[in-house]
Design a protein around this motif. Structure first.
Motif, short mmCIF file in Angstrom:
data_model
loop_
_atom_site.label_atom_id
_atom_site.label_comp_id
_atom_site.label_asym_id
_atom_site.label_seq_id
_atom_site.Cartn_x
_atom_site.Cartn_y
_atom_site.Cartn_z
N THR C 305 11.55 -5.21 2.53
CA THR C 305 10.73 -4.48 3.69
C THR C 305 11.50 -4.88 4.91
O THR C 305 11.79 -5.97 5.46
CB THR C 305 9.15 -4.91 3.66
OG1 THR C 305 8.82 -4.80 2.48
CG2 THR C 305 8.31 -4.14 4.70
N HIS C 316 10.78 0.40 3.27
CA HIS C 316 10.23 -0.27 2.01
C HIS C 316 10.81 -0.15 0.95
O HIS C 316 11.18 1.13 0.58
CB HIS C 316 8.65 -0.39 1.93
CG HIS C 316 8.07 -0.98 0.74
ND1 HIS C 316 8.15 -2.49 0.65
CD2 HIS C 316 7.56 -0.55 -0.60
CE1 HIS C 316 7.70 -2.80 -0.68
NE2 HIS C 316 7.48 -1.60 -1.29
N LEU C 345 2.53 -1.20 -1.85
CA LEU C 345 2.05 -1.68 -0.62
C LEU C 345 0.86 -0.90 -0.18
O LEU C 345 0.92 -0.30 0.79
CB LEU C 345 3.17 -1.10 0.67
CG LEU C 345 4.02 -2.49 1.01
CD1 LEU C 345 5.16 -2.13 2.12
CD2 LEU C 345 3.27 -3.77 1.17
N VAL C 350 3.52 3.23 5.48
CA VAL C 350 5.24 3.25 5.37
C VAL C 350 5.93 4.64 5.39
O VAL C 350 5.83 5.28 4.63
CB VAL C 350 5.13 2.65 3.65
CG1 VAL C 350 6.60 2.37 3.35
CG2 VAL C 350 4.16 1.65 3.32
N ALA C 353 9.89 5.04 2.02
CA ALA C 353 9.76 4.13 0.84
C ALA C 353 10.75 4.65 -0.41
O ALA C 353 10.79 5.55 -0.58
CB ALA C 353 8.41 3.85 0.48
N ASP C 412 1.20 6.99 3.29
CA ASP C 412 1.54 5.54 2.51
C ASP C 412 2.65 5.41 1.71
O ASP C 412 3.35 6.53 1.99
CB ASP C 412 -0.02 5.27 1.56
CG ASP C 412 -0.13 6.32 0.76
OD1 ASP C 412 0.96 6.83 0.19
OD2 ASP C 412 -1.10 6.02 -0.12
N VAL C 413 2.60 4.30 1.15
CA VAL C 413 3.71 4.00 0.41
C VAL C 413 4.35 5.10 -0.59
O VAL C 413 5.51 5.06 -1.06
CB VAL C 413 3.85 2.51 -0.19
CG1 VAL C 413 2.58 2.39 -1.34
CG2 VAL C 413 5.10 2.08 -0.66
#
Lengths: 135, 147, 737, 286
Positions: C305, C316, C345, C350, C353, C412-413
């Motif tokens: 990360t 990430h 995650l 994020v 990723a 999000d991730v």
């Protein structure tokens, strides 16, 4: 009675008392807990011949007719079960506990009930139910 | 499970070699072995009684010398046995290596023992200990026999 | 028409009385192992002693002649029947090759269990051993032995099997979004850690059981499978009988935790029932549960990360290797990975990723789904990783999470944009409830862990019937595995109709009677079946409106009145939650004890208050067991923890108290704004404890379970070997947690 | 497959049955271990001889000289016995720490000792208390010190023609302190990872007059820690001396790897808990 029958086999297969459950089969999980002359025992470890002439109490014997015992009622109200497979054993064990000590402490509840595994409730509901039943 | 044992045998390598590759003779050094009879080239039938406390295993099966290299001092033995009464099988492979240590010979045994069926549920540490004991006694007995 | 507004207090504010409660406390509740049929036979199986072998011959002659034996079948009798939830790669009985210790090669039906077991022991099988592979990384080597050379023959249910780059891959997925390279290049710091999570078992107390019989041309199945319709459909393909001719009945299920979506015995029982013309039952020994059934995937998780100077995540990367075991049959998801494989995650913003996940065939017992699949593995890794980052950056661990926890509108991730997020509130609530930042005693430490779990998605329907006596009956295909589904449906219908709960009866139907339902799992029941219950009640109200009748009048004059309620939930919505855990550590032994735990959970509107509490408390202790003691140990592919004496799960004396704080006013997509609770509590326990232990004594455990021995080893590494500071007591219970 | 079940009412009848059936006979009292092994298919005796009806094998009696526990006394009877509690409170606590109340209601002390599981709780405590067992055979009775009873995992020095009838625990010399510590790092209901029992008596000058230390789960049998005892004999047990003595436990034990810990961890823990046990006795003296 064949000598090699375990009490759990006699109860479930021969007598049709299927309220008592078999889980681990090695005396650890407590699902098969029964009272023999009031004493808490594992039906999966007990040769059936050992109980001849003795009184066996299973979960089916806890309610009086339609009236649930205070513990049975409290298990419903307080979330003392979810899937219910361990519940017959939990109730039998808790019944034996309250017969021996009317108002067990938290530690006494833990010490006594640690032989009855429950995978659903995290035990908090069971503790609450026992305390509610003794109140 | 993998086990390894070493024993110092007070005898020259050639004598040790002769004994360990003579399966019926070597088998007499395993406690609990009953008659070992030939059943083909390098193959034998035999039976082994193992006592684990109250549990008695009677392992009937085959033993075979699967590889020999006298020059390198290396031999491999494989045993397949079954306890038909209790339901369980054991397969053991043993690699034997002989190393000159002056007048004496060092015997190295590495074995891989696999146990299946109900007997395998008896408790791995107990079984491991028992297998270990058997191999230790085997190695010590060989050493004694030739001393 | 008007329905009188209920004068009762709001149903949702009254603790529920479980509809199945009386049955469960009196022993009247029936589970699969309680059900018998006249003439019933018992099954036993022969399993392979080798992790990988060719089956050279199976000699059943002696077994066939034994007393009480009614049928003996081998792989040759069932070929080419294979089973599985998505990929049918598991032979009902192996005919050419066994792939793990216990893989079945023959089945017996006999008058008694003992006779069946004796016959099974008398079956002689010759095997030719093949090279076995136990390590997933080794299985991915170019020259690794291929476990499934016939994969092209396998049935893949619902679509086309995704491609994979190695024959030993079960599934392989790569998620990528944003500019990962730029994110790493611009970073102030980059952190990389690797975590290891072992196999664990769901360890429900009820072993699998099933009973199969054939009546006319219909196959009847009584089972512990929590997804009866899915089993029916899988079975139809495996045994070649139309789904309409298979009736699956799931009575009460004695615990599931994700494990009972996969059936093992039902397929072979069908062949035995067909061969004998009699009902055949099998109840697994617990030892076989632990050696055969689909466990949580062991995983090796490497996380990398990049953060900016303030600890904000800029990019990430993750690589996750799941040990899938010998068969992919346990996984219902399209990718043949445990659900949520790239959610490394969960609950964080994020911007960029790249996460790769692979599930790999090995010669070990098959892995499958377990409560919140993938999440205990990922959350242990991610929340430990973030703590290590916070420590290195000298940022308070809670503050680091505040800076990164996702807000509405952020990505999000997995590249999903969240339309709503309670993450900041959850963390702020935890700060207050745990009095984070306060002092703790010597060798005590606090750890925090935050995560997110989706609100379940899916589709179901149920029927609601108004009877002449004024009662309302709901017929549903949702099985009862203990979550309280039927009580939830009852309360939703009663509330929506403004009637007393006692008037609503919920009945579960088998697959021959109820409407299709996807089964219990994936935090799905309340949002999906609950919405169907709302829809049914509304449709009934609409119908009454058309008839211009009150409920009571309709019961008298128009009953029975039946409607079908449809429920669907496809929104990408998450519930977030966070733990603060305080531990005390005994430096000399590595033993630790949880002295305080707080869980803040965003659950939306609560329908069953007793059940929600129970799900979260139960999830906490389930998560605790899997975090600190549970490990299905293997030795050359053989499971060595074969009973509940060696595979330890928490007892009542090991369950720490838990303070629960629920956030209920942020509505979710379920009935009346409900979200999900069943998988919110278990995944984050491991990281919270690992973080707390590190805070207490500076010992960082990077693998589960976090045992006293591992803590002691970490302490020894850091301290050098030091004599211990004794604090023994004369009490024989010293050392107990 | 089944067996004939016999319930003799006297020891003589039991011995007679054993003589008649030889290796085909198996003795049970509470039958917990037997039922497990039978169910697993690991034991297949033709004859099972139940001892529970033999009146002389039950009960607990105490005199000034000794405590005598009948072989078929259950763990729970011993745990709840006022005589046992008076004799040695640590012995009461030892029995209370065995498994769960359900098992303690059924399992007997005689069965426990004859089963010879090295991780059981009572054996090390009874060793530290200098207990002995009484074994009866057709030839008469003999006593076996607990130190000499355990031979290997699940194996005792009882002969196949002998019945274990009683356990004798000598009265503790005045001023003797006793403790049993059971290390349970996983769950509350488990076998010990290691366990330590110790008794200690001091002279008026504060020197160690008598010390016995025994450990469970540290090898194929419960074991006396003679090296630890020797290091303390006659010493003034200060913290340093105790730490030094406890470290010597390493020479007395041979633990193996299992799910409760690696051999190395058990060695480390044997030292830690030996030290804790000894310290608690020294502190308890005040």
């Amino acid at each position: 009675m064949r000598a090699d029958r375990r009490l759990i086999d006699a109860l479930r297969d021969d007598l049709g008392c299927i309220g008592t459950k078999e889980g681990c089969s090695i005396g650890v999980c407590g699902a098969c807990s029964v009272l023999v002359d009031g004493k808490l025992l594992s039906a999966c470890l007990m040769p059936a011949v050992f109980v001849s002439g003795r009184a066996v109490t299973t979960v089916e014997g806890l309610a009086r007719g339609d009236e649930l015992s205070p513990l049975q009622d409290a298990f419903i109200r307080e979330g003392g079960f979810q899937c219910g497979i361990c519940t017959p054993g939990q109730l039998i064990a808790a019944t034996a506990l309250l017969a021996e000590r009317r108002r067990p402490s938290d530690d006494e509840i833990r010490e006594w009930m640690m032989g009855n595994l429950c995978r659903c409730t995290g035990y908090h509901g069971i503790t609450r139910a026992i305390k509610a039943a003794m109140a | 499970m993998k086990l390894s044992h070493t024993a110092l045998v007070r005898a020259p390598r050639s004598r040790v070699w002769k004994l360990v590759t003579d399966v019926p003779a070597a088998a007499r050094c395993v406690p609990g072995v009953a008659a070992v009879t030939p059943s083909g080239t390098g193959k034998y039938k035999g039976s082994l009684l193992v006592q684990l406390g109250p549990v008695r295993l009677v392992l009937d099966g085959d033993v075979a010398l699967t590889a020999t290299d006298e020059a390198a001092g290396k031999a491999s033995v494989r045993a397949d046995a079954k306890d038909s009464r209790l339901g369980g099988t054991v397969r053991a492979t043993m690699d034997l290596a002989l190393v000159d240590k002056g007048e004496d010979t060092e015997l190295r045994i590495t074995s891989d023992v696999r146990i299946a069926g109900r007997i395998g549920e008896f408790g791995q540490p107990v079984i491991q200990r028992k297998a270990d004991q058997l191999m230790t006694q085997f190695a010590e007995c060989l050493a004694r026999t030739l001393a | 028409m008007t329905l009188a507004k209920s004068t009762l207090p709001d149903i949702l504010e009254t603790p529920e009385w479980r509809v199945e409660g009386r049955d469960k406390v009196t022993g009247a509740a029936r589970y699969a192992a309680d059900i018998t049929r006249p003439g019933m036979l018992h099954a036993a199986f022969v399993g392979s002693p080798f992790p990988h072998a060719r089956v050279a011959s199976v000699d059943v002659e002696a077994a066939r002649k034994m007393p009480g034996v009614r049928a003996v079948l081998t792989g040759a009798d069932v070929r080419p029947a294979r089973f599985g939830r998505r990929l049918q790669d598991w032979p009902v009985l192996a005919w050419d090759r066994v792939r793990f210790i216990g893989d079945r090669v023959a089945a017996v039906a006999a008058d008694t269990v003992e006779a069946a077991e004796r016959a099974a022991a008398a079956i002689a099988v010759e095997y030719e051993e093949l090279p076995a592979v136990f390590d997933p990384e080794a299985a991915l080597a170019p020259d690794a032995p291929v476990l499934h050379p016939d994969a092209a023959e396998y049935t893949y249910l619902g679509g086309t099997r995704p491609p994979r780059s190695h024959a030993n891959m079960q599934g392989h997925v790569v998620h990528e979004h944003g500019d990962v390279t730029a994110g790493f290049e611009a970073a102030a710091a980059v952190f990389e850690h690797e975590f290891v999570v072992p196999r664990v078992h769901q360890a429900y107390i009820e072993p699998r059981a099933s009973l199969v019989w054939i009546e006319g041309d219909t196959v009847h199945v009584v089972t512990t499978n929590k997804a009866p319709f899915a089993l029916r459909d899988q079975m139809a393909v495996t045994i070649g009988v139309p789904a309409a001719k298979i009736v699956v009945d799931t009575p009460h299920v004695g615990g599931d935790f994700g494990g009972k979506g996969l059936s093992l015995d039902e397929f072979a029982l069908y062949f035995l029932a067909r061969a004998t013309g009699r009902p055949v039952r099998s109840v697994l020994r617990y030892a076989d549960e632990l050696q055969l059934s689909n466990t949580r995937h062991a995983a090796r998780i490497r996380l990398r990360t990049a953060v900016d100077p303030n600890g904000r995540i800029t990019a990430h990367q993750g690589r996750v290797v799941f040990d899938g075991g010998a068969y992919a049959a346990g996984k219902p998801v399209a990718g043949l990975l445990p659900g949520g494989p790239t959610l490394t995650l969960a609950g964080y913003r994020v911007p960029a990723a790249r996460v790769e996940a692979v599930a790999v065939y090995t010669n070990t017992l098959p892995a499958g789904h377990a409560r919140a699949p993938s999440q205990p593995q990922h959350t242990f890794a991610a929340e430990s990783h973030l703590d290590l980052i916070a420590h290195a950056m000298q940022i308070d661990p809670v503050e680091l999470r505040v800076r990164n926890a996702i807000r509405a509108g952020e990505t999000d991730v997995e590249g999903n944009v969240w339309h709503d997020s309670q993450a900041q509130r959850v963390i702020a609530t935890l700060l207050a409830a745990s009095q984070w930042g306060g002092t703790v005693g010597l060798d005590h430490g606090r750890g925090v862990a935050f995560s997110a779990r989706h609100v379940g998605r899916g589709k179901t329907s149920l029927t609601l019937t108004l009877a002449a006596d004024g009662s309302l009956e709901v017929l549903t295909g949702v099985a009862d595995q203990g979550g309280g589904a039927h009580t939830m449906i009852q309360r939703v219908v009663a509330r929506e109709l403004g009637v007393d709960v006692a008037r609503v009866h919920v009945r579960r139907g088998d697959t021959g009677h109820a409407n299709v339902d996807p089964g219990v799992g994936g935090s799905r029941v309340t949002p999906v079946a609950g919405n169907a219950a709302v829809d049914a009640a509304r449709k009934l109200k609409a119908r009454l409106g058309e008839l211009v009748l009150t409920l009571d009048d309709a019961a008298r004059t128009a009953a029975p009145l039946a409607v079908t309620g449809e429920g669907e939930q496809n929104e990408h919505v998450f519930g977030t939650y966070a733990y603060s855990v305080e531990v005390s550590v005994d430096r000399a032994t590595g033993c630790f004890r949880v002295v305080d735990a707080v869980l803040v959970a965003d659950v939306g509107t609560v329908i069953n208050p007793v059940a929600v509490r129970g799900q979260l408390e139960g999830g906490f202790v389930f998560g605790l067991g899997q975090a600190v003691m549970e490990e299905l140990r293997l030795d050359d592919g053989r499971v060595t923890t074969t009973n509940l004496g060696d595979y330890k799960i928490p007892t009542i004396a090991d369950a720490p108290s838990l303070r629960l704080v629920l956030i209920t006013d942020a509505p979710g997509p379920g009935p009346f704004g409900a979200k999900s609770a069943g998988e919110l509590a278990n995944p984050a326990v491991g990281a919270a404890i690992a973080n707390a232990i590190d805070a207490a004594v500076g010992a960082r455990v990077m693998s589960l379970p976090i045992t006293a021995e591992k803590v002691r080893a970490e302490l020894a590494k850091r301290e050098g070997y030091a004599p211990t500071s004794p604090d023994g007591t004369a009490d024989s219970t010293a050392g107990r947690r | 497959m089944t067996y004939d079940y016999h319930e003799p009412e006297t020891v003589a009848e039991a011995l007679d049955l054993m003589a008649r059936h030889g290796e085909d006979a198996h003795l049970v009292a509470g039958a917990t271990a037997f039922t497990l092994l039978w169910r697993q298919g690991l034991l297949r005796p033709g004859h099972v001889i139940g001892l529970r009806r033999i009146v002389g094998l039950g009960g607990i009696t105490a005199t000034d000289k000794e405590l005598v526990i009948g072989a078929t006394a259950t763990h729970r009877e011993i745990e709840r016995s006022a005589d046992v509690a008076r004799h040695c409170p640590a012995l009461t606590r030892t029995f209370a720490s065995v498994a769960t109340v359900r098992i303690r209601n059924q399992a007997t002390l005689g069965g426990n000792l004859a089963h010879a599981d090295p991780a059981q709780d009572p054996p090390p405590m009874l060793m530290a208390l200098g207990a002995e067992v009484v074994a009866a055979s057709a030839a008469g009775e003999r006593t076996i010190a607990l130190d000499d009873l355990f031979v290997d995992v699940f194996t005792t020095s009882l002969r196949s023609d002998e019945v274990l009838t009683a356990i004798r625990v000598p009265a503790l010399a005045p001023g003797t302190h006793a403790t049993y510590l059971k290390f349970l790092p996983q769950t509350a209901d488990d076998y010990a990872t290691v366990s330590v029992a110790a008794t200690m008596r001091f002279t008026d000058d504060g020197e160690v007059a008598d010390v016995r230390v025994a450990l469970g789960a540290c090898g194929p049998t419960p074991v006396r820690a003679r090296s630890v005892e020797d290091a303390l004999a006659g010493a003034v047990p200060d913290a340093a001396r105790i730490a030094d003595a406890a470290a010597r436990v390493d020479a007395d034990i041979a633990p193996f790897d299992d799910v409760r810990g690696s051999a190395g961890y058990k060695r480390d823990m044997a030292r830690v808990w030996t030290e804790r046990a000894l310290l608690s006795l020294v502190e308890g003296r005040a």
